[in-house]
Write a protein that holds these residues in place. Structure first.
Motif, PDB file in Angstrom:
ATOM      1  N   GLY A 105       0.809  -1.214   0.000  1.00  0.00           N
ATOM      2  CA  GLY A 105       0.000   0.000   0.000  1.00  0.00           C
ATOM      3  C   GLY A 105       0.837   1.256   0.000  1.00  0.00           C
ATOM      4  N   ARG A 106       0.157   2.391  -0.052  1.00  0.00           N
ATOM      5  CA  ARG A 106       0.835   3.689  -0.041  1.00  0.00           C
ATOM      6  C   ARG A 106       1.688   3.874   1.210  1.00  0.00           C
ATOM      7  N   ASP A 107       1.299   3.213   2.283  1.00  0.00           N
ATOM      8  CA  ASP A 107       2.028   3.346   3.543  1.00  0.00           C
ATOM      9  C   ASP A 107       3.240   2.420   3.610  1.00  0.00           C
ATOM     10  N   GLY A 108       3.486   1.671   2.537  1.00  0.00           N
ATOM     11  CA  GLY A 108       4.610   0.758   2.511  1.00  0.00           C
ATOM     12  C   GLY A 108       4.351  -0.578   3.184  1.00  0.00           C
ATOM     13  N   GLU A 109       3.143  -0.773   3.684  1.00  0.00           N
ATOM     14  CA  GLU A 109       2.799  -2.005   4.379  1.00  0.00           C
ATOM     15  C   GLU A 109       2.099  -2.975   3.419  1.00  0.00           C
ATOM     16  N   PRO A 110       2.214  -4.285   3.674  1.00  0.00           N
ATOM     17  CA  PRO A 110       1.541  -5.260   2.812  1.00  0.00           C
ATOM     18  C   PRO A 110       0.024  -5.168   2.947  1.00  0.00           C
ATOM     19  N   THR A 111      -0.660  -5.476   1.859  1.00  0.00           N
ATOM     20  CA  THR A 111      -2.120  -5.519   1.909  1.00  0.00           C
ATOM     21  C   THR A 111      -2.567  -6.943   2.196  1.00  0.00           C
ATOM     22  N   TYR A 112      -3.611  -7.051   2.997  1.00  0.00           N
ATOM     23  CA  TYR A 112      -4.184  -8.345   3.350  1.00  0.00           C
ATOM     24  C   TYR A 112      -5.645  -8.359   2.913  1.00  0.00           C
ATOM     25  N   GLY A 113      -6.075  -9.504   2.356  1.00  0.00           N
ATOM     26  CA  GLY A 113      -7.372  -9.574   1.720  1.00  0.00           C
ATOM     27  C   GLY A 113      -8.531  -9.927   2.617  1.00  0.00           C
ATOM     28  N   GLY A 114      -9.560 -10.472   1.964  1.00  0.00           N
ATOM     29  CA  GLY A 114     -10.862 -10.613   2.593  1.00  0.00           C
ATOM     30  C   GLY A 114     -11.092 -11.845   3.417  1.00  0.00           C
ATOM     31  N   TYR A 115     -10.122 -12.766   3.483  1.00  0.00           N
ATOM     32  CA  TYR A 115     -10.289 -13.907   4.375  1.00  0.00           C
ATOM     33  C   TYR A 115     -10.009 -13.430   5.797  1.00  0.00           C
ATOM     34  N   SER A 116     -10.762 -12.462   6.247  1.00  0.00           N
ATOM     35  CA  SER A 116     -10.563 -11.855   7.560  1.00  0.00           C
ATOM     36  C   SER A 116     -11.887 -11.240   8.006  1.00  0.00           C
ATOM     37  N   THR A 117     -11.887 -10.634   9.178  1.00  0.00           N
ATOM     38  CA  THR A 117     -13.152 -10.131   9.723  1.00  0.00           C
ATOM     39  C   THR A 117     -13.398  -8.658   9.443  1.00  0.00           C
ATOM     40  N   HIS A 118     -12.335  -7.869   9.200  1.00  0.00           N
ATOM     41  CA  HIS A 118     -12.486  -6.438   8.964  1.00  0.00           C
ATOM     42  C   HIS A 118     -11.477  -5.959   7.925  1.00  0.00           C
ATOM     43  N   LEU A 119     -11.822  -4.869   7.268  1.00  0.00           N
ATOM     44  CA  LEU A 119     -10.950  -4.238   6.288  1.00  0.00           C
ATOM     45  C   LEU A 119     -11.101  -2.735   6.414  1.00  0.00           C
ATOM     46  N   VAL A 120      -9.974  -2.007   6.307  1.00  0.00           N
ATOM     47  CA  VAL A 120      -9.995  -0.546   6.293  1.00  0.00           C
ATOM     48  C   VAL A 120      -9.622  -0.102   4.891  1.00  0.00           C
ATOM     49  N   ILE A 121     -10.454   0.756   4.291  1.00  0.00           N
ATOM     50  CA  ILE A 121     -10.259   1.131   2.897  1.00  0.00           C
ATOM     51  C   ILE A 121     -10.743   2.550   2.654  1.00  0.00           C
ATOM     52  N   ASP A 122     -10.097   3.241   1.734  1.00  0.00           N
ATOM     53  CA  ASP A 122     -10.557   4.562   1.314  1.00  0.00           C
ATOM     54  C   ASP A 122     -11.959   4.428   0.719  1.00  0.00           C
ATOM     55  N   GLU A 123     -12.853   5.332   1.098  1.00  0.00           N
ATOM     56  CA  GLU A 123     -14.245   5.238   0.658  1.00  0.00           C
ATOM     57  C   GLU A 123     -14.382   5.205  -0.863  1.00  0.00           C
TER      58      GLU A 123
END
Length: 354
Positions: A128-146
């Motif tokens: 991502g823009r923050d340099g951190e890896p992105t993690y997908g939808g096999y999870s309970t929550h996601l934070v994303i730009d609207e």
């Protein structure tokens, strides 16, 4: 909900190439002013998830990988400057969660073809823009730009909506671009997770739809889903009978097919669109295209505007994916069944079981 409750969330990840997926805890970023926090309700299993975690496309991977880019859920929290969504809204997330926003394609709403420095930022196995890896939808929550979330129509159940965020748009985009509709003959190669949505969408657009499948095993399903005709490609007579028939062929399979034979089924100025991505190149003979000005093309999902258009189209026409909902502890089993073509037609994970 506060960030404390989503800073670390449970997920299912592949710890290494070809390793079984296992339950882990992953970080989620603090929501910014334009972010929404999505409580994921369902996540579809896409064949590309399997390709990625098994490193079958030759690009390695940023392990551990949390797959999942067919995400349906509800908004649990909104940032201070969010204008598009409110808490409780039904939303979806597809194959990317960001893009450069400045290149010609992004400005045109074709974020899937972003030409910025990072290209579009994949929902998983990306940076991502923050340099951190992105993690997908096999999870309970996601934070994303609207601006990278989609609104799911009320008429579409969330579980059956999830696969639309990849399978649905992957087929809708080429069918719309190459103008499937009344008076047009469209062939869908393969009746799987992608192909079954292609049949439904092309039929709803008004095209005359033919399924080209290895066998007639799924013929009844194909006709039920909206196909007008169904042929077995294992029968050599199929390629003799259908020479010069189609305006558009969409190939959804990731197998080593003889594209030259399929190109022969196109009419003058017809197009074969390659959607499946096999591990090895697919040879094409020039004279399979030259005599009738036939074309071969590729297509990759859709941008945010077109994906919303697809969801609204599906909502209007009552189109959903045919699904089998599973608990998270069955993900590895589901992967094996996908590889064995033992699903009709898309697995969806109940995120409450993660």
């Amino acid at each position: 909900m506060t960030h404390t409750s989503v800073a670390a969330v449970p997920a299912y990840a592949a710890p290494a190439p070809k390793a079984p997926l296992e339950r882990i805890t992953i970080p989620r970023r603090a929501p910014g002013a334009h972010d929404i926090v999505i409580e994921i309700k369902y996540a579809g299993i896409c064949h590309s998830d399997i390709h990625t975690v098994r490193a079958e496309w030759g690009d390695g991977g940023n392990f551990p990988i949390v797959p999942g880019h067919e995400i349906a859920g509800v908004v649990a929290e909104v940032g201070a400057e969010v204008t598009r969504y409110r808490t409780g809204d039904r939303v979806g997330v597809g194959c990317f969660v960001d893009s450069c926003r400045e290149c010609e394609n992004c400005r045109a709403g074709l974020q899937q073809y972003c030409t910025g420095e990072l290209g579009n930022v994949g929902t998983y196995n990306a940076t991502g823009r923050d340099g951190e890896p992105t993690y997908g939808g096999y999870s309970t929550h996601l934070v994303i730009d609207e601006n990278y979330a989609l609104r799911i129509p009320e008429s579409i159940p969330l579980d059956a909506a999830a696969p639309l965020l990849c399978a649905g748009i992957t087929l809708y985009s080429p069918l719309a671009h190459w103008k499937a509709g009344p008076g047009r003959k469209v062939a869908v190669v393969g009746l799987g997770g992608l192909g079954h949505m292609g049949v439904k969408i092309a039929h709803a657009m008004g095209a005359e739809v033919t399924v080209l499948s290895q066998s007639l095993r799924k013929k009844d399903d194909g006709l039920r889903l909206g196909a007008d005709h169904y042929y077995a490609t294992s029968d050599p007579a199929t390629f003799e009978q259908l020479v010069g028939t189609f305006d558009l062929i969409v190939n959804t399979v990731s197998a080593q097919l003889d594209l030259n034979a399929y190109l022969g089924l196109l009419r003058t100025d017809g197009t074969l669109v390659q959607l499946g991505a096999p591990e090895s190149p697919l040879p094409v003979a020039p004279f399979a295209m030259i005599p009738q000005r036939r074309s071969i093309a590729g297509s990759m999902i859709g941008g945010i505007p077109e994906t919303q258009e697809m969801l609204d189209f599906c909502g209007e026409h009552g189109l959903t994916a045919d699904i089998e909902v599973i608990s998270a502890d069955r993900i590895n089993e589901a992967y094996e069944r996908v590889l064995a073509s033992d699903v009709r037609y898309r697995f969806v994970i109940d995120a409450s079981t993660i």
